[in-house]
Design an enzyme around this catalytic site. Structure first.
Site, PDB file in Angstrom:
ATOM      1  NE  ARG A  36      -3.952  -2.544   0.018  1.00 22.75           N
ATOM      2  CZ  ARG A  36      -3.233  -3.640  -0.700  1.00 22.75           C
ATOM      3  NH1 ARG A  36      -2.454  -3.623  -1.467  1.00 22.75           N
ATOM      4  NH2 ARG A  36      -3.448  -4.780  -0.549  1.00 22.75           N
TER       5      ARG A  36
HETATM    6  C1  FAD Z   1     -15.465   1.484   0.655  1.00 20.20           C
HETATM    7  C2  FAD Z   1     -13.581   1.352  -0.362  1.00 20.20           C
HETATM    8  C3  FAD Z   1     -13.396   0.153   0.130  1.00 20.20           C
HETATM    9  C4  FAD Z   1     -11.625   0.333  -0.375  1.00 20.20           C
HETATM   10  N1  FAD Z   1     -10.659  -1.498  -0.445  1.00 20.20           N
HETATM   11  C5  FAD Z   1      -9.578  -1.142  -0.904  1.00 20.20           C
HETATM   12  C6  FAD Z   1      -8.691  -2.859  -1.414  1.00 20.20           C
HETATM   13  O1  FAD Z   1      -9.464  -3.424  -1.427  1.00 20.20           O
HETATM   14  N2  FAD Z   1      -7.277  -1.953  -1.511  1.00 20.20           N
HETATM   15  C7  FAD Z   1      -6.488  -0.630  -1.266  1.00 20.20           C
HETATM   16  O2  FAD Z   1      -5.653  -1.185  -1.462  1.00 20.20           O
HETATM   17  N3  FAD Z   1      -7.324   0.456  -1.391  1.00 20.20           N
HETATM   18  C8  FAD Z   1      -9.087   0.317  -1.244  1.00 20.20           C
HETATM   19  N4  FAD Z   1      -9.595   1.640  -0.519  1.00 20.20           N
HETATM   20  C9  FAD Z   1      -8.757   2.610  -0.499  1.00 20.20           C
HETATM   21  C10 FAD Z   1      -8.709   3.635  -1.455  1.00 20.20           C
HETATM   22  O3  FAD Z   1     -10.246   2.747  -2.543  1.00 20.20           O
HETATM   23  C11 FAD Z   1      -7.418   3.268  -2.353  1.00 20.20           C
HETATM   24  O4  FAD Z   1      -6.188   4.008  -2.035  1.00 20.20           O
HETATM   25  C12 FAD Z   1      -7.489   4.138  -4.348  1.00 20.20           C
HETATM   26  O5  FAD Z   1      -6.479   3.841  -4.803  1.00 20.20           O
HETATM   27  C13 FAD Z   1      -7.633   4.939  -4.192  1.00 20.20           C
HETATM   28  O6  FAD Z   1      -7.585   6.128  -5.434  1.00 20.20           O
HETATM   29  P1  FAD Z   1      -8.005   7.640  -5.197  1.00 20.20           P
HETATM   30  O7  FAD Z   1      -8.371   8.249  -6.685  1.00 20.20           O
HETATM   31  O8  FAD Z   1      -9.765   7.853  -4.509  1.00 20.20           O
HETATM   32  O9  FAD Z   1      -7.100   8.577  -4.337  1.00 20.20           O
HETATM   33  P2  FAD Z   1      -7.468   9.980  -3.732  1.00 20.20           P
HETATM   34  O10 FAD Z   1      -8.720   9.344  -2.097  1.00 20.20           O
HETATM   35  O11 FAD Z   1      -8.068  10.657  -4.037  1.00 20.20           O
HETATM   36  O12 FAD Z   1      -6.132  10.490  -3.308  1.00 20.20           O
HETATM   37  C14 FAD Z   1      -5.264   9.424  -2.201  1.00 20.20           C
HETATM   38  C15 FAD Z   1      -3.532   9.693  -2.371  1.00 20.20           C
HETATM   39  O13 FAD Z   1      -2.981   9.820  -4.320  1.00 20.20           O
HETATM   40  C16 FAD Z   1      -2.896  11.060  -4.352  1.00 20.20           C
HETATM   41  N5  FAD Z   1      -3.326  10.690  -6.128  1.00 20.20           N
HETATM   42  C17 FAD Z   1      -3.781  10.814  -6.470  1.00 20.20           C
HETATM   43  N6  FAD Z   1      -4.045  10.555  -7.812  1.00 20.20           N
HETATM   44  C18 FAD Z   1      -2.535  11.182  -8.196  1.00 20.20           C
HETATM   45  C19 FAD Z   1      -2.338  11.517  -8.972  1.00 20.20           C
HETATM   46  N7  FAD Z   1      -2.772  11.788 -10.482  1.00 20.20           N
HETATM   47  N8  FAD Z   1      -0.680  11.738  -9.132  1.00 20.20           N
HETATM   48  C20 FAD Z   1      -0.196  11.482  -8.554  1.00 20.20           C
HETATM   49  N9  FAD Z   1      -0.490  11.860  -6.935  1.00 20.20           N
HETATM   50  C21 FAD Z   1      -1.815  10.918  -6.544  1.00 20.20           C
HETATM   51  C22 FAD Z   1      -3.236  12.105  -3.930  1.00 20.20           C
HETATM   52  O14 FAD Z   1      -2.254  13.531  -3.857  1.00 20.20           O
HETATM   53  C23 FAD Z   1      -3.795  11.154  -1.959  1.00 20.20           C
HETATM   54  O15 FAD Z   1      -2.315  11.201  -1.997  1.00 20.20           O
HETATM   55  C24 FAD Z   1     -10.796   1.241  -0.572  1.00 20.20           C
HETATM   56  C25 FAD Z   1     -11.378   2.892  -0.212  1.00 20.20           C
HETATM   57  C26 FAD Z   1     -12.846   2.624   0.282  1.00 20.20           C
HETATM   58  C27 FAD Z   1     -13.139   3.734   0.436  1.00 20.20           C
END
Ligand code: FAD
Length: 292
Positions: free
Chosen positions: A170
């Site tokens: 992660r």
């Molecule tokens: C219901 C639920 C279930 C989940 N299940 C899982 C799971 O099974 N496994 C898992 O690993 N995670 C899980 N997660 C966590 C989450 O979904 C992941 O971490 C996901 O990859 C985050 O993506 P996001 O686009 O929402 O990122 P954001 O939340 O918008 O950002 C997360 C981080 O990434 C950075 N970021 C985003 N885009 C860029 C970019 N283009 N360039 C540089 N930095 C960037 C942001 O600045 C921030 O620091 C879950 C979350 C929820 C709410």
């Protein structure tokens, strides 16, 4: 504060960030922009550097907690069509970082390409997935990434090849970069088999998540060799609640918010849980959620 003329029309001031995150808490961003093209994104990044404004990239907000005071800088949202494109070339998927992971998976499965179908059901964008190395048991996004295109502080693009990318559980070495494109290496496989795997993964993943519409996130990373659900159970913290913030008793590992809550209340619960788990089990929990 003078942004370049070509991006001035994109800049919004004091933009509330809560509606853009899954937890829906926290304050506003001093500046906010949704660039429609790579050129506009480059210009915003170069402007922020020139003006000394800190900036952050927003994906789907599924792994972010915004502080009540908000962000004193520029938040850039990459959800525009041009920055979210997905193309299939031979055995590779090339995705704009604003593309949804779920769309990338559907494209791969539709093209008969295997490797990311096991991630079905994880919310978020390609940018969020590559920066946080999203994954499920025995399968992570980073292991499929063959190249990442980033923008440097002057607004210039460069490619990071596989050899310079590092992915751990992660996390990875892309924090603080601006990811604009990710190349994913896949293997040809029968579409029917991939559809079956994708559907099975989605069902398992969704059954473990709070229902759609719930303000729930994964606050902690699974500790080494254990699942966060087991650790919370052992520490007798399953269902632990303080006001509007709780550790879900039904969906272990999820922190949920009900009704009106502040970011401070969420942080307080995270702090207390971290302390209690350490005191009761000796395990030092690590946050998964990014605190802005
Ligand atoms: C219901 C639920 C279930 C989940 N299940 C899982 C799971 O099974 N496994 C898992 O690993 N995670 C899980 N997660 C966590 C989450 O979904 C992941 O971490 C996901 O990859 C985050 O993506 P996001 O686009 O929402 O990122 P954001 O939340 O918008 O950002 C997360 C981080 O990434 C950075 N970021 C985003 N885009 C860029 C970019 N283009 N360039 C540089 N930095 C960037 C942001 O600045 C921030 O620091 C879950 C979350 C929820 C709410």
């Amino acid at each position: 504060m003078e942004f370049s003329q070509s991006v001035q029309h994109l800049i919004r001031e004091n933009e509330p960030l809560a509606p853009l995150t899954w937890l829906q808490v926290g304050g506003a961003s001093r500046f906010y922009a949704e660039p429609c093209s790579l050129e506009e994104l480059r210009c915003l990044v170069a402007d922020a550097q020139r003006l000394g404004i800190p900036f952050r990239l927003l994906g789907d907000g599924s792994n972010i907690l915004v502080r009540d005071a908000g962000c004193d800088g520029l938040v850039i949202n990459l959800s525009s069509a041009e920055l979210s494109s997905i193309t299939v070339t031979e055995n590779k998927l090339i995705c704009g970082s604003g593309a949804r992971l779920s769309h990338a998976i559907s494209h791969a499965v539709g093209a008969g390409l295997a490797g990311i179908e096991y991630l079905a059901g994880i919310p978020g964008t390609i940018g969020g997935a590559v920066v946080g190395n999203a994954g499920v048991k025995n399968c992570d996004f980073g292991s499929r990434v063959t190249r990442v295109r980033i923008i440097d502080s002057e607004g210039l693009t460069s490619d990071l090849e596989r050899s310079s990318l590092q992915f751990g559980f992660r996390h990875g070495n892309l924090d603080g970069t601006v990811v604009v494109e990710v190349e994913i290496g896949l293997e040809p496989t029968a579409r029917e088999e991939l559809t079956r795997r994708m559907q099975a993964a989605w069902i398992v993943q969704r059954a473990a998540q709070p229902p759609s519409g719930t303000r729930g996130v994964q606050a902690f990373v699974d500790p080494d060799g254990a699942s966060i659900a087991e650790v919370l159970e052992e520490a007798a913290l399953k269902g632990y609640t303080e006001g509007p913030v709780a550790l879900s008793s039904e969906f272990p590992g999820f922190l949920v918010v009900n009704g009106v809550a502040s970011s401070d209340q969420v942080l307080a619960l995270i702090g207390k849980v971290t302390q209690s788990v350490h005191a009761r089990t000796g395990i030092q929990l690590q946050p998964q959620l990014r605190i802005w």
